[in-house]
Write a protein that holds these residues in place. Structure first.
Motif, PDB file in Angstrom:
ATOM      1  N   ALA A  23      41.888  40.101  40.343  1.00 37.00           N
ATOM      2  CA  ALA A  23      42.975  40.558  39.281  1.00 37.00           C
ATOM      3  C   ALA A  23      43.544  41.598  39.547  1.00 37.00           C
ATOM      4  O   ALA A  23      44.864  41.685  39.460  1.00 37.00           O
ATOM      5  CB  ALA A  23      41.844  41.111  37.804  1.00 37.00           C
ATOM      6  N   LEU A  24      42.967  42.666  40.395  1.00 36.73           N
ATOM      7  CA  LEU A  24      43.790  43.791  40.888  1.00 36.73           C
ATOM      8  C   LEU A  24      44.776  43.238  41.871  1.00 36.73           C
ATOM      9  O   LEU A  24      45.992  43.505  41.968  1.00 36.73           O
ATOM     10  CB  LEU A  24      42.649  44.695  41.482  1.00 36.73           C
ATOM     11  N   ALA A  25      44.516  42.270  42.847  1.00 36.90           N
ATOM     12  CA  ALA A  25      45.395  41.760  43.760  1.00 36.90           C
ATOM     13  C   ALA A  25      46.570  40.889  43.178  1.00 36.90           C
ATOM     14  O   ALA A  25      47.588  41.159  43.409  1.00 36.90           O
ATOM     15  CB  ALA A  25      44.888  40.700  44.587  1.00 36.90           C
ATOM     16  N   ILE A  26      46.241  40.371  41.957  1.00 38.71           N
ATOM     17  CA  ILE A  26      47.360  39.493  41.205  1.00 38.71           C
ATOM     18  C   ILE A  26      47.881  40.612  40.826  1.00 38.71           C
ATOM     19  O   ILE A  26      49.556  40.397  40.486  1.00 38.71           O
ATOM     20  CB  ILE A  26      46.516  38.492  40.231  1.00 38.71           C
ATOM     21  N   LEU A  27      47.826  41.734  40.044  1.00 41.26           N
ATOM     22  CA  LEU A  27      48.578  42.768  39.361  1.00 41.26           C
ATOM     23  C   LEU A  27      49.387  43.535  40.421  1.00 41.26           C
ATOM     24  O   LEU A  27      50.568  43.632  40.199  1.00 41.26           O
ATOM     25  CB  LEU A  27      47.459  43.675  38.689  1.00 41.26           C
ATOM     26  N   LEU A  28      48.639  43.987  41.493  1.00 39.65           N
ATOM     27  CA  LEU A  28      49.509  44.405  42.661  1.00 39.65           C
ATOM     28  C   LEU A  28      50.837  43.473  43.139  1.00 39.65           C
ATOM     29  O   LEU A  28      51.985  43.753  43.379  1.00 39.65           O
ATOM     30  CB  LEU A  28      48.706  44.655  43.650  1.00 39.65           C
ATOM     31  N   ALA A  29      50.348  41.984  43.112  1.00 37.74           N
ATOM     32  CA  ALA A  29      51.464  41.214  43.695  1.00 37.74           C
ATOM     33  C   ALA A  29      52.555  40.861  42.574  1.00 37.74           C
ATOM     34  O   ALA A  29      53.967  41.050  43.055  1.00 37.74           O
ATOM     35  CB  ALA A  29      50.740  39.784  44.043  1.00 37.74           C
ATOM     36  N   VAL A  30      52.332  41.048  41.306  1.00 39.54           N
ATOM     37  CA  VAL A  30      53.253  40.985  40.295  1.00 39.54           C
ATOM     38  C   VAL A  30      54.054  42.169  40.295  1.00 39.54           C
ATOM     39  O   VAL A  30      55.299  42.068  40.306  1.00 39.54           O
ATOM     40  CB  VAL A  30      52.446  40.785  38.920  1.00 39.54           C
ATOM     41  N   ALA A  31      53.576  43.467  40.242  1.00 42.81           N
ATOM     42  CA  ALA A  31      54.177  44.487  40.657  1.00 42.81           C
ATOM     43  C   ALA A  31      55.038  44.630  41.728  1.00 42.81           C
ATOM     44  O   ALA A  31      56.288  45.270  41.445  1.00 42.81           O
ATOM     45  CB  ALA A  31      53.230  45.778  40.569  1.00 42.81           C
ATOM     46  N   ALA A  32      54.604  44.197  42.657  1.00 38.70           N
ATOM     47  CA  ALA A  32      55.502  44.288  44.011  1.00 38.70           C
ATOM     48  C   ALA A  32      56.824  43.189  43.925  1.00 38.70           C
ATOM     49  O   ALA A  32      57.700  43.724  44.330  1.00 38.70           O
ATOM     50  CB  ALA A  32      54.617  43.858  45.261  1.00 38.70           C
TER      51      ALA A  32
END
Length: 162
Positions: free
Chosen positions: A8-17
């Motif tokens: 979930a954190l990896a997906i959230l960071l990818a969306v933010a990036a």
């Protein structure tokens, strides 16, 4: 720690990036510094004037006998009309009685006669035919523009002098 949390954190960071990258790529350009003398910007917020209504008749005047005009000529059965050339026979301030002109070859008919076309239609590649079958009443506001005048020999044939 639950095993889905790192995903979930990896997906959230990818969306933010992705959002940050898109914002950076579509940022407005910095204002350029004028070099030398420039004109003030044009005002585009001013409303423009509406188009002026045009009189359907042109500045060439009103139709006269012997003239050829482009007019919105009604069909004989009254179901509509068509803009076409016509020869004015009689005219008054309310309209005119006309013979319609057709570009279709009607040389084999007795109620049509050949009318020279080049004198009033420079784009014509052949003569037209004047329909002598019936006169048609055309209202004054249906006349569009004057095309020219009838060939004098043809006019004398249509209106012999006493």
């Amino acid at each position: 720690m639950p095993e889905w949390l790192p995903w979930a954190l990896a997906i959230l960071l990818a969306v933010a990036a992705g959002w940050a990258w898109s914002s950076w790529r579509h940022r407005p350009a910095p204002p350029s510094r004028p070099t030398g003398r420039t004109r003030p910007p044009r005002r585009t917020d001013r409303p423009t004037a509406p188009p002026r209504p045009r009189d359907r008749r042109t500045a060439t005047g009103t139709p006269r006998p012997g003239e050829i005009w482009w007019a919105d000529v009604p069909y004989a059965d009254g179901t509509g009309s068509k803009v076409r050339p016509c020869l004015v026979l009689r005219a008054d301030r309310r309209g005119a009685d006309v013979f319609k002109i057709t570009s279709q070859d009607k040389g084999d008919r007795d109620d049509h006669i050949r009318i020279p076309t080049r004198s009033w239609d420079a784009t014509a590649d052949h003569d037209s035919f004047l329909d002598l079958g019936t006169t048609i009443r055309v209202e004054a506001d249906a006349f569009r523009s004057r095309a020219g005048t009838c060939d004098p020999a043809l006019w004398r044939r249509l209106h012999p002098q006493p």
